[in-house]
Motif scaffolding. Sequence first.
Motif, mmCIF file in Angstrom:
data_model
loop_
_atom_site.group_PDB
_atom_site.id
_atom_site.type_symbol
_atom_site.label_atom_id
_atom_site.label_comp_id
_atom_site.label_asym_id
_atom_site.label_seq_id
_atom_site.Cartn_x
_atom_site.Cartn_y
_atom_site.Cartn_z
ATOM 1 N N ALA A 91 36.586 50.352 33.044
ATOM 2 C CA ALA A 91 36.967 49.281 32.127
ATOM 3 C C ALA A 91 37.724 49.829 30.925
ATOM 4 C CB ALA A 91 35.732 48.511 31.676
ATOM 5 N N GLN A 92 37.279 50.979 30.423
ATOM 6 C CA GLN A 92 37.978 51.607 29.299
ATOM 7 C C GLN A 92 39.416 51.955 29.690
ATOM 8 O OE1 GLN A 92 37.135 52.611 26.096
ATOM 9 N NE2 GLN A 92 35.060 51.783 26.064
ATOM 10 N N GLN B 261 41.239 50.660 32.042
ATOM 11 C CA GLN B 261 42.017 49.471 32.372
ATOM 12 C C GLN B 261 42.099 48.483 31.210
ATOM 13 O OE1 GLN B 261 40.404 47.811 36.017
ATOM 14 N NE2 GLN B 261 40.290 49.835 36.992
ATOM 15 N N LYS B 262 41.492 48.849 30.090
ATOM 16 C CA LYS B 262 41.504 48.010 28.879
ATOM 17 C C LYS B 262 41.023 46.586 29.164
ATOM 18 C CE LYS B 262 45.332 50.647 26.841
ATOM 19 N NZ LYS B 262 44.438 51.454 26.031
ATOM 20 N N ARG B 263 39.846 46.531 29.812
ATOM 21 C CA ARG B 263 39.219 45.237 30.115
ATOM 22 C C ARG B 263 37.737 45.284 29.764
ATOM 23 N NH1 ARG B 263 36.011 45.943 34.519
ATOM 24 N NH2 ARG B 263 36.549 47.681 35.934
ATOM 25 N N LYS B 264 37.120 44.146 29.771
ATOM 26 C CA LYS B 264 35.687 44.078 29.478
ATOM 27 C C LYS B 264 34.898 44.468 30.730
ATOM 28 C CE LYS B 264 32.154 40.961 27.649
ATOM 29 N NZ LYS B 264 31.878 39.587 27.145
ATOM 30 N N THR C 150 31.900 44.721 33.536
ATOM 31 C CA THR C 150 30.922 43.803 34.120
ATOM 32 C C THR C 150 29.844 44.633 34.801
ATOM 33 O OG1 THR C 150 32.632 42.138 34.515
ATOM 34 C CG2 THR C 150 30.570 41.910 35.740
#
Length: 279
Positions: free
Chosen positions: A267-268, A270-273, A275
């Motif tokens: 996630a880090q 890919q710059k996403r939140k 899950t």
Amino acid sequence: MEKMEGFKTLEVVQKDAAVPVFHVYLNRPAHRNALTLDFFSELPRALSLLDQNPAARAIVLSARGPHFCAGIDLSSLGSLGGADQDGADPARARERLRRQILWMQAAITAVERCRKPVIAAVNGACVGGGVDLVTACDVRYCAADAFFSVKEVDLALAADIGTLQRLPAIVGYGNASEMALTGRRVPAAEARAMGLVSAVYASREEMEEAVATIARDIAGKSPIAMAGTKAVLLRSRDLTVEQGLDYVATWNAGMLISDDLKEAVSAQMQKRKPTFAKL
């Protein structure tokens, strides 16, 4: 809203099924949420159910009515140990009383033993047993109208269900000693200054909104990391630094490599939140 049934002194609800945060309310507002013997049976049961519930990732502990908690219900004190009887063995009566005190202590300790982070949100009076309860929580916040008092000394008692053991680690020995020996009211601003609470909010409504946001943020983090952080913090409280470092090294040797770690790193990048799976 999902509500757990079967409690006399508590209300346990999940306000939004999409948000893995459960709210535990002390629910005797007409009695300023004074703690009865029923409470000491119900609190560990509620926390055990939430601990085992995969849908629960954070818990907010607060109260219905204008006051958080007025302490232990005085009528409950009178029933502790049972009534003295003519000819009863004093040693057996004292042993029975000791077991009841240990039972009440265990109910408060259930807050620490719950793997999920427990956040206290305090309004109005937080007295006696209320202080025992919030000092067992992982994080504490309050509204500006809150005040705290270790009141047992004014009832000719030594506080015996957790305050004297937990409060010094939170506010320092000197502050804890002064509160316990005087029984005075500590207002919200002073509680913040000594570290008893992490923040003070202007109103109850503002506090509830802010705490809901904090709980939602915590609930969005890795449940493995949350459970581990809580366990290591509590264990390290009673260890030297060297012993604590050894404990966390052993903990992470067993728990570090996880799907949660892979997801957090991914996630880090890919710059996403992230899950995370339920615990």
